[in-house]
Design a protein around this motif. Structure first.
Motif, PDB file in Angstrom:
ATOM      1  N   LEU A 174      10.123  -6.380  -4.234  1.00 37.33           N
ATOM      2  CA  LEU A 174       9.501  -5.411  -4.942  1.00 37.33           C
ATOM      3  C   LEU A 174      11.136  -4.811  -5.568  1.00 37.33           C
ATOM      4  CD1 LEU A 174       6.611  -3.072  -3.331  1.00 37.33           C
ATOM      5  CD2 LEU A 174       6.542  -5.150  -5.268  1.00 37.33           C
TER       6      LEU A 174
ATOM      7  N   TRP B 132      11.122   0.646  -5.508  1.00 34.62           N
ATOM      8  CA  TRP B 132       9.411   0.459  -6.001  1.00 34.62           C
ATOM      9  C   TRP B 132       9.440   0.402  -4.286  1.00 34.62           C
ATOM     10  CZ3 TRP B 132       5.411   2.053  -7.574  1.00 34.62           C
ATOM     11  CH2 TRP B 132       5.031   1.863  -8.942  1.00 34.62           C
TER      12      TRP B 132
ATOM     13  N   LEU C 126       5.571  -7.618 -11.126  1.00 31.92           N
ATOM     14  CA  LEU C 126       7.128  -7.525 -11.258  1.00 31.92           C
ATOM     15  C   LEU C 126       7.226  -6.577 -12.842  1.00 31.92           C
ATOM     16  CD1 LEU C 126       9.385  -9.255  -9.151  1.00 31.92           C
ATOM     17  CD2 LEU C 126       8.267  -7.198  -8.025  1.00 31.92           C
TER      18      LEU C 126
ATOM     19  N   LEU D 284       5.654  -3.356 -13.297  1.00 34.94           N
ATOM     20  CA  LEU D 284       5.948  -1.754 -12.361  1.00 34.94           C
ATOM     21  C   LEU D 284       6.632  -0.760 -12.846  1.00 34.94           C
ATOM     22  CD1 LEU D 284       6.677  -3.741  -8.573  1.00 34.94           C
ATOM     23  CD2 LEU D 284       4.670  -2.580  -9.876  1.00 34.94           C
TER      24      LEU D 284
END
Length: 439
Positions: free
Chosen positions: A15, A19, A82, A85
């Motif tokens: 991550l 995050w 990803l 995010l």
């Protein structure tokens, strides 16, 4: 360093900052996002039981995303998640800017406003045939009484509405799973059949077309003549309905509903109609979400700190006393009802709308302080402020109204900044009863 905590029932690796993956939901419910995977349709229920904030960002990985998720990722490949995010990070940042709800009883309504404000979205009803209601608002999964919360926000101009759907509900069990049926208006049987009405010109008889049938020919059942040409021998003026159960013939049928849940049968006008709306957050709603307190509550606190403020019961007793003086000695008394709106320009054109809202409310209180006299007193019920003006005639009350309106409209740059009017004698008497029973 700032961190965003993300939970999933599968381990998430690689991550990007900021995050951070956690494998359990923190006891303090300090969680920013949750990732759920295809097939898990019970996430909202588990979030409620874990007391996680309703403003948490919900990311769904898989096909056919449920209506309660905020972000959809097509596949479970790491790069796809990803890439999403950054979108989730925006929701988290916007959510963190909101002040937490100050009062527990306002949490649900403030969370609705917070959700719409941070997601930059609207709230629309979604159809689900598995529900008795047929429609629902899936992102409000944590609410038990959704309708009451939404109606409260609309009344206070924090949400705007547009009608989307109407459903009919069983008067017995409230289910919307109703079957519409055409039935005989005499016996109620569903065994009915439409037929054409035939008018035989020669003898004047009018009967159902089936009564004229004799194989492929049309033979009049009264005079036994064959009907050959439409428009010459006969016409078909209308359609009729014949009940096979009781032989009733009529030109109309009854329409009723059969409840698919409890079996109750009801006339079409006996069902309960429910309207389903789409909700959009207003500028006032965005400001309220940022403040963490409903405007009505903060205004109430400001009013209660004012020396002219009276609790409702005290207000009703004092007002009733002055009403007696008016009747006995023909003295003057006026009562005003003021409903303060929101500034359409100055307040909500600001970058910090929550601060401007507070300034606006403070301005209204200052205006009351400078306008009211020593004998005047006031109270409030919901969003209405009631101001009693003993020894004030109609002309004096009109001047007070004009002063309030002019000052507030100059501040808000809008005629919608305030609504204020004089109450009639009947309305004053009703107000006394209302205050006495609404303590």
């Amino acid at each position: 360093m700032e961190q965003y905590k993300i939970f999933a029932d599968q381990t998430l690796r690689d991550l990007p900052d900021p995050w951070v993956f956690v494998d359990t939901i923190p006891n303090d419910s300090n969680l920013d996002a949750i990732v759920c995977f295809e097939g898990d349709q019970h996430v909202p229920h588990s979030l409620v039981s874990a007391s996680v904030s309703p403003l948490i960002c919900i990311i769904y990985v898989g096909q056919n995303p449920p209506a309660w998720c905020d972000i959809h990722v097509d596949a479970s490949a790491g790069q796809d998640l990803l890439a999403k995010l950054s979108e989730a990070a925006d929701f988290v940042q916007q959510t963190r800017k909101l002040n937490p709800p100050k009062f527990k009883e306002e949490q649900d309504r403030l969370h609705i406003l917070g959700l719409l404000s941070t997601r930059h979205t609207r709230l629309a009803p979604v159809a689900d045939a598995n529900l008795k209601t047929m429609f629902y608002y899936p992102r409000l999964y944590w609410l038990e009484n959704t309708q009451a919360a939404l109606e409260s926000l609309v009344r206070n101009n924090l949400l705007s509405v547009s009608l989307q759907q109407k459903t009919f509900h069983c008067a017995q069990c409230s289910s919307a799973r109703l079957i519409a049926r055409e039935t005989c208006s005499k016996c109620g049987s569903v065994d009915i059949q439409e037929d054409s009405l035939i008018h035989h010109f020669a003898c004047g008889t009018q009967q159902a077309k089936s009564a004229f049938r004799d194989g492929a020919e049309l033979i009049c059942p009264k005079c036994n003549k064959q009907l050959r040409h439409f428009g010459v021998d006969y016409d078909q003026p209308s359609v009729i309905v014949k009940c096979k159960a009781c032989d009733e013939i009529s030109d109309d049928v009854s329409v009723n509903f059969l409840c698919g849940d409890c079996g109750e049968s009801m006339a079409s006008d006996g069902a309960v109609v429910k309207e389903w709306y789409q909700y959009d957050i207003t500028s006032a709603g965005k400001s309220t979400a940022s403040l963490g307190i409903l405007p009505q509550r903060r205004m109430q606190e400001l009013l209660e700190s004012f020396d002219k403020w009276k609790p409702r019961l005290s207000f009703s007793l004092i007002l009733d006393f002055y009403l007696g003086i008016v009747d006995r000695y023909a003295r003057n008394l006026n009562v005003l009802c003021m409903k303060v709106g929101h500034s359409s320009q100055q307040v909500f054109m600001s970058d910090d709308a929550s601060v401007e809202t507070q300034r606006y409310q403070d301005f209204v209180i200052d205006l009351l302080v400078e306008t009211l006299r020593g004998t005047d007193f006031l109270t409030s019920i919901e969003s209405e402020i009631f101001i009693a003006l003993p020894e004030t005639d109609d002309q004096g009350a009109d001047k007070a109204i004009e002063r309030f309106k002019t000052k507030i409209e100059n501040y808000t740059k809008s005629e919608k900044g305030v609504s204020i009017r004089k109450l009639s004698r009947k309305e004053v008497e009703d107000l006394i009863k209302r205050c006495s029973s609404n303590v």
